[in-house]
Design a protein around this motif. Structure first.
Motif, PDB file in Angstrom:
ATOM      1  N   UNK A  22       0.614  -1.178  -0.077  1.00 36.23           N
ATOM      2  CA  UNK A  22       0.117   0.025  -0.205  1.00 36.23           C
ATOM      3  C   UNK A  22       0.926   1.347   0.051  1.00 36.23           C
ATOM      4  N   UNK A  23       1.988   1.194  -0.671  1.00 36.69           N
ATOM      5  CA  UNK A  23       2.798   2.490  -0.609  1.00 36.69           C
ATOM      6  C   UNK A  23       2.260   3.397  -1.776  1.00 36.69           C
ATOM      7  N   UNK A  24       2.826   4.704  -1.606  1.00 35.68           N
ATOM      8  CA  UNK A  24       2.226   5.472  -2.665  1.00 35.68           C
ATOM      9  C   UNK A  24       3.754   6.029  -3.349  1.00 35.68           C
ATOM     10  N   UNK A  25       3.740   5.698  -4.815  1.00 37.91           N
ATOM     11  CA  UNK A  25       4.846   6.144  -5.669  1.00 37.91           C
ATOM     12  C   UNK A  25       4.625   7.521  -6.189  1.00 37.91           C
ATOM     13  N   UNK A  26       5.407   8.154  -6.100  1.00 36.91           N
ATOM     14  CA  UNK A  26       5.205   9.562  -6.825  1.00 36.91           C
ATOM     15  C   UNK A  26       6.224   9.755  -7.922  1.00 36.91           C
ATOM     16  N   UNK A  27       5.708  10.014  -9.201  1.00 35.88           N
ATOM     17  CA  UNK A  27       6.413   9.963 -10.315  1.00 35.88           C
ATOM     18  C   UNK A  27       6.577  11.273 -11.038  1.00 35.88           C
ATOM     19  N   UNK A  28       7.620  11.926 -11.223  1.00 37.19           N
ATOM     20  CA  UNK A  28       7.935  13.156 -11.693  1.00 37.19           C
ATOM     21  C   UNK A  28       8.460  13.239 -13.426  1.00 37.19           C
ATOM     22  N   UNK A  29       7.553  14.052 -14.028  1.00 38.84           N
ATOM     23  CA  UNK A  29       8.025  14.309 -15.285  1.00 38.84           C
ATOM     24  C   UNK A  29       7.864  13.120 -16.405  1.00 38.84           C
ATOM     25  N   UNK A  30       8.910  12.459 -16.524  1.00 39.84           N
ATOM     26  CA  UNK A  30       9.147  11.234 -17.609  1.00 39.84           C
ATOM     27  C   UNK A  30       9.888  10.040 -16.719  1.00 39.84           C
ATOM     28  N   UNK A  31       9.176   9.370 -15.900  1.00 43.42           N
ATOM     29  CA  UNK A  31       9.927   8.278 -15.158  1.00 43.42           C
ATOM     30  C   UNK A  31      10.037   7.415 -16.241  1.00 43.42           C
ATOM     31  N   UNK A  32      11.403   6.735 -16.451  1.00 40.62           N
ATOM     32  CA  UNK A  32      11.655   5.419 -17.089  1.00 40.62           C
ATOM     33  C   UNK A  32      11.527   5.487 -18.456  1.00 40.62           C
ATOM     34  N   UNK A  33      11.341   7.012 -19.171  1.00 37.67           N
ATOM     35  CA  UNK A  33      11.291   7.476 -20.415  1.00 37.67           C
ATOM     36  C   UNK A  33      12.214   6.828 -21.522  1.00 37.67           C
ATOM     37  N   UNK A  34      13.380   6.687 -20.956  1.00 34.22           N
ATOM     38  CA  UNK A  34      14.877   6.038 -21.600  1.00 34.22           C
ATOM     39  C   UNK A  34      15.274   4.885 -20.828  1.00 34.22           C
ATOM     40  N   UNK A  35      15.519   3.765 -21.735  1.00 33.81           N
ATOM     41  CA  UNK A  35      16.098   2.691 -21.162  1.00 33.81           C
ATOM     42  C   UNK A  35      17.513   2.560 -21.584  1.00 33.81           C
TER      43      UNK A  35
END
Length: 198
Positions: A22-35
Motif C-alpha cells: 500500500x505504498x504511494x509512488x510519486x513519479x515526476x515528469x518522465x520516469x523511465x522514459x529512456x532505457x
C-alpha cells in the motif's frame, strides 16, 4: 526525482519490491522514459501503470489544480516551455491538475490493489502539493510549517529558514514545544523530543 533513465533491472526492482504494501509512488515528469538505448513514452506507461502520452506544448507550461488541495491553484515550471511534455490519458486515473491552456491532465493518481501511483508532469516546488500527497499516503506530519524534517536512526532533524515557535508532534503522539532560531538545524531524539545539540 530524476528517474528519466532506468534500465530494465531498476524498473523490475521498483515494480517487484517497492510497488507493494500500500505504498504511494510519486513519479515526476518522465520516469523511465529512456532505457539507455531509446526513449519511448510507452516506457512511462509501463513503469507507472498510468497511460501517458506525449503532447505538444506551445507556451510556458502552467498547471491548474482541479481540486481544492492548496490555496495556490496555478503552478508554473520556471515560466518555461516544457518539451517534450507528457500528459495522462487514462480513464481509471483521477485528475488533480490540468494544463491551463488545454484540458491535458498533468497531475493524476491511480489506485492499484497493493499501491498507489501518482504522476506529475511538472515538478511542483510549492509544499502544498507535497503536503497533500503525503497526507493521502498517511505519512506523519510533524508540524504545518515549511520546515524540512528528516527522521531516521531515532533522530528527528529539523531545518528551518524562518525559525520561531514550533509545536512538534512526534510519531508516538508526544507533543513538544520549541523555539527555533532562523536558518538553523536542530537534532531531537525522535522518541522523547530531547534536544541532542545541547
Amino acid at each position: 526525482m530524476n528517474t528519466w533513465v532506468l534500465d530494465d533491472e531498476q524498473k523490475k526492482l521498483i515494480r517487484d519490491k517497492v510497488a507493494k504494501g500500500n505504498r504511494h509512488l510519486v513519479f515526476l515528469y518522465a520516469p523511465g522514459y529512456c532505457n539507455e538505448k531509446k526513449s519511448d513514452p510507452q516506457f512511462i506507461t509501463n513503469f507507472t501503470g498510468i497511460n501517458i502520452e506525449k503532447v505538444k506544448a506551445d507556451s510556458p507550461t502552467v498547471m491548474r489544480l482541479t481540486r481544492d488541495i492548496w490555496e495556490q491553484r496555478n503552478y508554473w515550471f520556471q515560466n518555461k516551455l516544457v518539451d517534450p511534455l507528457f500528459a495522462v490519458n487514462d480513464k481509471r486515473a483521477e485528475a488533480f491538475g490540468i494544463s491551463k491552456d488545454s484540458s491535458e491532465v498533468l497531475f493524476a493518481r491511480k489506485n492499484f490493489s497493493d499501491y498507489t501511483s501518482w504522476f506529475i508532469a511538472i515538478p511542483p516546488a510549492d509544499p502544498g502539493i507535497w503536503r497533500y500527497i503525503f497526507s493521502e499516503a498517511h505519512a506523519h506530519e510533524y508540524d504545518s510549517t515549511k520546515d524540512v524534517h528528516y527522521s531516521g536512526g531515532s533522530i528527528l532533524t529539523i531545518h528551518t529558514a524562518d525559525g520561531g515557535d514550533r509545536a512538534i508532534v512526534l510519531k508516538n503522539g508526544k507533543k513538544i514545544e520549541l523555539q527555533l532560531p532562523a536558518n538553523s538545524t536542530t537534532l531531537l531524539d525522535a522518541e522523547t523530543g530531547e534536544n541532542l545539540m545541547r
